[in-house]
Motif scaffolding. Structure first.
Motif, short mmCIF file in Angstrom:
data_model
loop_
_atom_site.label_atom_id
_atom_site.label_comp_id
_atom_site.label_asym_id
_atom_site.label_seq_id
_atom_site.Cartn_x
_atom_site.Cartn_y
_atom_site.Cartn_z
N SER A 206 88.74 -28.81 49.15
CA SER A 206 88.33 -27.79 48.19
C SER A 206 88.33 -26.41 48.84
O SER A 206 88.76 -25.42 48.22
N GLY A 210 90.43 -23.05 47.76
CA GLY A 210 89.76 -21.78 47.51
C GLY A 210 90.25 -20.69 48.44
O GLY A 210 90.51 -19.55 48.01
N THR A 214 92.37 -17.15 47.31
CA THR A 214 91.88 -15.80 47.59
C THR A 214 92.83 -15.05 48.53
O THR A 214 93.07 -13.86 48.34
N GLY A 242 89.30 -19.07 43.17
CA GLY A 242 89.12 -19.39 44.59
C GLY A 242 87.71 -19.09 45.06
O GLY A 242 87.11 -19.88 45.82
N CYS A 243 87.13 -17.98 44.62
CA CYS A 243 85.77 -17.63 45.02
C CYS A 243 84.75 -18.61 44.45
O CYS A 243 83.79 -18.99 45.14
N ILE A 245 85.26 -21.77 43.69
CA ILE A 245 85.39 -23.03 44.44
C ILE A 245 84.63 -22.94 45.75
O ILE A 245 83.80 -23.80 46.08
N MET A 246 84.88 -21.89 46.53
CA MET A 246 84.21 -21.76 47.82
C MET A 246 82.72 -21.49 47.66
O MET A 246 81.90 -21.97 48.44
#
Length: 489
Positions: A206, A210, A214, A242-243, A245-246
């Protein structure tokens, strides 16, 4: 046209043969119902990234071959892992033999699915096990689903990384986009530790995705084009995804995004400050939302960066294979900031070389697989040539982008003393565009002699370093074995 048809026919033929081989292997190992689920899930895990790649404007047959080979390899390893996790006595697909973090994540998901196991108390970031819980509600409890989800995320990260490389390099190298993106995907596929952790039941895959999303947008900020100052809706959505997810899977990795935004904006502040502010706002929103559901507070983040608290009890404990390193390094977390900064080149070098490409008591493929570090050594060696010999040459500079992975790599090495390579795995693909750029220059006939000299020197350094480290570890384990033998009656 004929060659294109032949290439397409060869690709489809190989794809069919790979599926037949997968079906045969699964059917020979697992019960028919389980084998059917495995085949279907692994096909979906490979088909989605291929469909996404096929919609890219620089997609090529070469890129499809890279994805097919990587998918086939990961599918083979996935089948081997499922056999090890699920076919031992007392274990099954819904109750697999998972250890350490993987077992905690799986049990957390099962607890929140049906309450059949106690809830683990040590889950810091709940995003990944929450994804597993959602999969269990949709498809039923089965370790196959998170395995194939992670496989799909890893392959998608490879695709997005290839597109980021194309985006960064196509204005500055004289090659078609399909060459740079395909080479970047192929190089990333050789990062065996990266690939192995992408198949584990943990949050790495994951984070890969992410980070890839980004940095794809950040590559758009770094490229040499007139549209640097525009942020498209598509880029904003990809960056936000992406943000998010992270933020929920491992919130602390958004610090890497903050650093990336700062570096890219600082390179052209008058052009990019608006775009940088928008991206920073998105990243901060994801960070805030993710940290609200995490166990760590901002104060604990600072404790980790300072090296205090439980850091000395978690990292560099002086036990196991890392004990010889601890003897050389000393009480790292008690050192001053200046002392730790002075040690940074050394701890970065250790972080570069681990995990060492050997095992001591387990020689089966799954154990050796995650120690196949040769792809990383090659990519790292090529990238180092850029940093040492090309980065200061004005005509061939890539701008600020190549320094982003260096800063992130150094930051992680500083925080944990270079003792865990797994934490830099999402950073390693960011060195790939640098290596691809060097390859493009070499193909143009530039810098071939200095690169050949550097390659000989670098290979010698790698061989000597690994030989010395192997000797030190062997001596340590022999002395430890002799000590325990002396205690026996």
């Amino acid at each position: 046209m004929i060659a294109s048809k032949k290439a397409s026919m060869a690709l489809w033929t190989t794809m069919v043969l790979a599926i037949v081989a997968l079906a045969t292997a699964a059917a020979s190992i697992f019960a028919p119902d389980d084998a059917a689920r495995i085949i279907a899930a692994l096909l979906v895990a490979g088909a989605v990234p291929m469909l996404v790649y096929g919609r890219c404007r620089n997609a090529s047959a070469g890129g499809m071959w890279v994805l097919l080979v990587l998918w086939g390899f990961m599918a083979m390893v996935g089948v081997m892992q499922l056999r090890e996790w699920c076919l031992m006595p007392t274990f099954s697909f819904d109750s697999p033999d998972l250890k350490s973090d993987a077992g905690c994540y799986y049990n957390w998901a099962i607890h929140h699915y049906n309450g059949s196991v106690p809830e683990p108390k040590s889950i810091v970031f709940k995003g990944f096990p929450l994804l597993m819980t959602l999969l269990f509600h949709l498809l039923g409890p089965n370790v196959l689903w998170p395995l194939t989800m992670n496989m799909m995320f890893t392959l998608l990260a490879v695709v997005v990384g290839g597109q980021a490389c194309w985006r960064l390099l196509h204005p500055v190298v004289d090659y078609k986009g399909s060459f740079t993106s395909t080479l970047a995907m192929a190089m990333t596929g050789t990062l065996m530790y990266y690939v192995s952790q992408g198949l584990a039941i943990q949050k790495e895959a994951s984070i890969y995705l992410g980070m890839a999303l980004t940095t794809y947008v950040l590559a758009g900020m770094a490229k040499h084009a007139d549209d640097r100052c525009r942020l498209t809706l598509r880029d904003a959505l990809l960056f936000g995804l992406g943000c998010i997810i992270m933020g929920f899977v491992r919130t602390t990795f958004l610090y890497c995004t903050f650093v990336g935004i700062g570096l890219m904006t600082a390179a052209h502040p008058r052009l990019l400050w608006r775009k940088g502010c928008i991206l920073l706002t998105i990243a901060l929103a994801a960070f805030t939302a993710g940290n609200m559901h995490a166990l760590y507070s901002l104060e604990q983040h600072m404790v980790i960066m300072e090296g205090s608290g439980a850091m000395s009890r978690t990292f560099l404990t002086g036990h196991g294979p890392s004990a010889p390193y601890m003897m050389l390094l000393g009480p790292y977390f008690s050192f001053s900031v200046l002392h730790r900064l002075a040690l940074l080149p050394f701890v970065m070098s250790v972080q570069f070389f681990i995990p060492f490409p050997w095992t001591y008591n387990n020689f089966d493929f799954l154990r050796l697989f995650l120690r196949m570090a040769w792809g990383w050594y090659i990519i790292g060696g090529i990238a180092l040539f850029y940093y040492l010999f090309l980065s200061w040459r004005r005509p061939v500079k890539l701008g600020v982008w190549p320094w982003l992975p260096v800063v992130l790599f150094a930051g992680i090495a500083y925080i944990i003393g270079g003792s865990v390579n797994r934490y830099v795995l999402p950073i390693e693909p960011l060195f790939v565009p640098v290596a691809v750029y060097v390859v493009c220059l070499l193909r143009q006939g530039l810098f071939r002699k200095p690169f050949a000299a550097w390659a000989v020197f670098f290979v010698a350094v790698v061989v000597v370093t690994l030989a010395v480290c192997h000797h030190i570890q062997i001596e340590y384990f022999e002395s430890l074995d002799a000590y325990y033998r002396s205690l026996m009656p």
